[in-house]
Design a protein around this motif. Structure first.
Motif, mmCIF file in Angstrom:
data_model
loop_
_atom_site.group_PDB
_atom_site.id
_atom_site.type_symbol
_atom_site.label_atom_id
_atom_site.label_comp_id
_atom_site.label_asym_id
_atom_site.label_seq_id
_atom_site.Cartn_x
_atom_site.Cartn_y
_atom_site.Cartn_z
ATOM 1 N N THR A 180 42.067 85.715 31.569
ATOM 2 C CA THR A 180 40.751 85.238 32.010
ATOM 3 C C THR A 180 40.511 85.611 33.471
ATOM 4 O OG1 THR A 180 40.852 83.378 30.473
ATOM 5 C CG2 THR A 180 39.261 83.220 32.265
ATOM 6 N N MET B 128 33.386 92.836 21.160
ATOM 7 C CA MET B 128 33.690 91.478 21.608
ATOM 8 C C MET B 128 33.577 90.472 20.480
ATOM 9 S SD MET B 128 32.248 90.641 25.415
ATOM 10 C CE MET B 128 32.965 89.025 25.256
ATOM 11 N N LEU B 129 32.473 90.540 19.728
ATOM 12 C CA LEU B 129 32.250 89.585 18.643
ATOM 13 C C LEU B 129 33.276 89.757 17.525
ATOM 14 C CD1 LEU B 129 28.344 89.680 18.494
ATOM 15 C CD2 LEU B 129 29.803 87.951 19.559
ATOM 16 N N ARG C 43 36.615 88.268 18.699
ATOM 17 C CA ARG C 43 36.536 86.804 18.657
ATOM 18 C C ARG C 43 36.617 86.280 17.234
ATOM 19 N NH1 ARG C 43 32.318 84.231 22.982
ATOM 20 N NH2 ARG C 43 33.406 84.883 24.871
ATOM 21 N N ASN D 16 40.490 86.891 16.167
ATOM 22 C CA ASN D 16 41.444 86.021 16.858
ATOM 23 C C ASN D 16 40.877 85.646 18.215
ATOM 24 O OD1 ASN D 16 43.593 84.722 18.053
ATOM 25 N ND2 ASN D 16 45.107 86.268 17.502
ATOM 26 N N ARG D 17 40.452 84.408 18.360
ATOM 27 C CA ARG D 17 39.819 83.967 19.605
ATOM 28 C C ARG D 17 40.800 83.891 20.773
ATOM 29 N NH1 ARG D 17 34.656 82.244 19.173
ATOM 30 N NH2 ARG D 17 34.823 81.297 21.248
ATOM 31 N N LYS D 18 42.081 83.961 20.476
ATOM 32 C CA LYS D 18 43.061 83.903 21.548
ATOM 33 C C LYS D 18 43.198 85.239 22.275
ATOM 34 C CE LYS D 18 45.865 80.185 19.552
ATOM 35 N NZ LYS D 18 47.220 79.780 19.103
ATOM 36 N N ALA E 173 39.126 89.096 24.522
ATOM 37 C CA ALA E 173 38.081 89.979 23.994
ATOM 38 C C ALA E 173 37.340 90.706 25.108
ATOM 39 C CB ALA E 173 37.109 89.176 23.137
ATOM 40 N N THR F 259 37.398 94.726 25.729
ATOM 41 C CA THR F 259 36.114 95.425 25.639
ATOM 42 C C THR F 259 35.859 96.281 26.875
ATOM 43 O OG1 THR F 259 35.182 93.681 24.251
ATOM 44 C CG2 THR F 259 33.624 95.098 25.417
ATOM 45 N N ASN G 210 36.071 82.096 28.097
ATOM 46 C CA ASN G 210 37.147 83.021 27.779
ATOM 47 C C ASN G 210 38.531 82.382 27.817
ATOM 48 O OD1 ASN G 210 36.096 85.991 27.453
ATOM 49 N ND2 ASN G 210 34.864 85.059 29.069
ATOM 50 N N GLY G 211 38.591 81.072 27.947
ATOM 51 C CA GLY G 211 39.856 80.379 27.730
ATOM 52 C C GLY G 211 40.704 80.115 28.936
ATOM 53 N N SER H 250 29.148 85.678 27.235
ATOM 54 C CA SER H 250 29.680 84.464 27.853
ATOM 55 C C SER H 250 28.575 83.477 28.211
ATOM 56 C CB SER H 250 30.478 84.831 29.112
ATOM 57 O OG SER H 250 31.542 85.692 28.803
#
Length: 570
Positions: free
Chosen positions: A22, A187-188, A191, A194-196, A199, A203, A317-318, A358
């Motif tokens: 991030t 990006m989509l 996500r 795997n959202r972890k 992305a 990208t 973004n975590g 975002s």
């Protein structure tokens, strides 16, 4: 807070990877943004890069909200340029910018040290939802030019962007549009799989490689290098060199930049805290923002604030801890020192896609729906803030949002609820609507006052009490257990009510009295006018003082030799 080896080990095992990816993503976005904002403020883009390093690190370490990313922002750059308009032609203009950063930091620091962060409580939830949603729209709108490969005018805000877009549709650059669409799709997809996975970072790297391999960078796809990277970047300590008189002339501009910067930072922080669940300490945030701007000004940094777009990227973004922002600051420094040539290959449409995806998280449909369905005043506050943020300069929109919050508060708190309390045959007290009092026409009535008696509420309350005085009462008991504010206007109204009651031969008693109500009445001499025998203080047991007041009312009624056939319950 003690930091043990175990806690450090636990951090690297559970949170470091998310913070690291991030932080890198934030840095990739911060680089072109900070250079553009420096140009808006009227200084070399390198000073924008510096502002994405020092204030970002300091603000993250000393602030309250762990996800706030401090640094250069578009509105702060605009305000800086505006307040320094009289110095723009001076050869040492940069010295004034740095001095302004230091002064703004000192003002923020003082506000934080004096615990004035409570002023931000006037930003209500409805205002935050409106501001949050409009900020998302503005950020997305500001990226349209980079997404489509056209130059759009931003002089009139969102209206200017859309108007300029309509006239530039024929100039859309196909390769730029393909990069943008590809970045969105990648990006989509990442996500969804795997959202972890980072992305945004993947990208940006993929888009940079794609542009390099196709050679589109030389065919119109704008790269970070278009901002003009400096040849020998580096940080150094510098004390601004201006006269004492010039410092005095910058005090008011410094205060203006400080107030606006705080409102910007605290607004986005309070808005994002709704998504993260973290509590905010506004006074500590002021200290963090003050130190960031103060220290930054000593290292060639322009005035800084909390960045809405980069904070959103951090949350969405975590990012797990405040170290994600620290990592972003050090990442900008490392890239600046070692990889300035590679930074130039990053395509702006890919960065724009990251910002748009975002920022879409700012427009929280569920929060908007909840606010819309909750209360009419909440709808009004949300709509006013949303519209003003889109139409007006951001600093005015925030203050207008605060004003609407205050007006909403005055509207909601100006309603004093009156109820009629009676004692049943079994000794239990029952609370009824106030209109039941006039229908019963009792000789004794306990009227419960619920609400704050200040200037906005007193007139309607006084009218209701005067109506009750005309209902044939002999004794009126006013219960103040649920009243917590008695302002001077309320005291004057009570004095008039007592005088009108005396003229009508009605005795007035007070029960449920507590310190917040007793002190202003005692200072005004009203308690002496009524007499201590007709004042009953609140106790731990509910309705204990009301029971005592009712017994006293019956004694008074007996002394007045009223007919025993009339209703004497209250």
């Amino acid at each position: 807070m003690q930091i043990s080896f175990k806690s450090i080990k636990r951090y690297f095992r559970r949170k470091f990877r998310a913070d690291f990816s991030t932080g890198l993503t934030i840095a990739m976005v911060a680089i072109p943004q900070s250079m553009a904002y420096a140009a808006i403020a009227g200084v070399n883009p390198i000073y924008g890069l510096y502002t994405a390093i020092i204030p970002t690190i300091v603000g993250a370490l000393f602030g309250s909200f762990p996800y706030l990313v401090t640094g250069p922002t578009n509105p702060t750059a605009l305000v800086t340029a505006s307040v320094l308009l009289g110095f723009v032609d001076k050869a040492n203009y940069l010295e004034y910018v740095l001095t302004l950063s230091i002064l703004a930091g000192l003002f923020k620091l003082l506000l934080g040290l004096f615990k004035l962060g409570s002023l931000t409580r006037y930003i209500s939830n409805s205002v935050l939802v409106g501001f949050l949603s409009a900020a998302g729209v503005l950020i997305i709108g500001g990226q349209l030019g980079n997404l489509l490969g056209v130059t759009l005018s931003k002089s009139s805000g969102l209206r200017g962007i859309l108007r300029s877009l309509v006239g530039s549709l024929s100039q859309i650059h196909p390769p730029t549009l393909l990069i943008s669409l590809g970045a969105f799709a990648l990006m989509l997809t990442i996500r969804a799989v795997n959202r972890k996975l980072p992305a945004a970072l993947i990208t940006i790297v993929a888009a940079s490689l794609g542009v390099y391999l196709t050679g589109w960078g030389g065919e119109g796809v704008r790269l970070v290098s278009s901002y003009g990277l400096p040849s020998n970047p580096g940080l150094s300590f510098h004390l601004p060199n201006i006269t004492f008189n010039d410092i005095g002339s910058l005090l008011v501009p410094g205060a203006a930049v400080a107030v606006f910067g705080l409102m910007e930072a605290v607004s986005i922080t309070k808005a994002m805290s709704q998504l993260t669940g973290d509590r905010l300490d506004p006074s500590r945030e002021m200290i963090g923002q003050g130190l960031a701007s103060l220290v930054g000004g000593l290292f060639y940094c322009m005035p800084s604030s909390g960045s809405p777009s980069r904070t959103v990227i951090n949350v969405v973004n975590g990012g797990r801890t405040r170290l994600s922002a620290v990592i972003s600051g050090f990442s900008v420094l490392i890239f600046l020192l070692l990889f300035s040539g590679l930074i130039g290959y990053i395509p702006l449409p890919a960065l724009a896609a990251v910002v748009v995806v975002s920022s879409a998280g700012l427009i929280n449909v569920s929060l908007i729906k909840l606010t819309w369905e909750s209360h009419t005043q909440s709808r009004v506050g949300m709509l006013i803030t949303f519209a003003s943020t889109l139409i007006l300069p951001l600093e005015y929109a925030i203050f207008l949002g605060m004003l609407s919050t205050i007006l909403i508060f005055l509207s909601e708190s100006s309603h004093v609820n009156l109820t009629y309390i009676i004692e049943e045959d079994d000794g239990q007290f029952v609370e009824l609507p106030i209109d039941r009092l006039t229908k019963r026409e009792p000789e004794i009535a306990i009227v419960n006052v619920e609400g704050d008696l200040y200037f906005a509420a007193v007139e309607a309350w006084q009218d209701q009490i005067e109506t009750i005085l005309d209902s044939g009462l002999k004794v009126l008991i006013l219960r103040f257990r649920r009243t917590h504010l008695l302002a001077s206007t309320g005291v004057m109204a009570l004095d008039q009510i007592i005088r009108q009651a005396e003229e009508k031969g009605i005795s007035v008693l007070f029960c449920g009295m507590h310190e917040e109500i007793e002190e202003p009445l005692e200072s005004a001499g009203i308690l002496n006018t009524i007499g201590s025998s007709q004042i009953f203080n609140a106790h731990d047991q509910i309705f204990d003082s009301a029971q005592s007041a009712l017994e006293r009312a019956k004694e008074i009624l007996s002394q007045k030799h009223q007919s025993p056939n009339k209703e004497t319950n209250a």
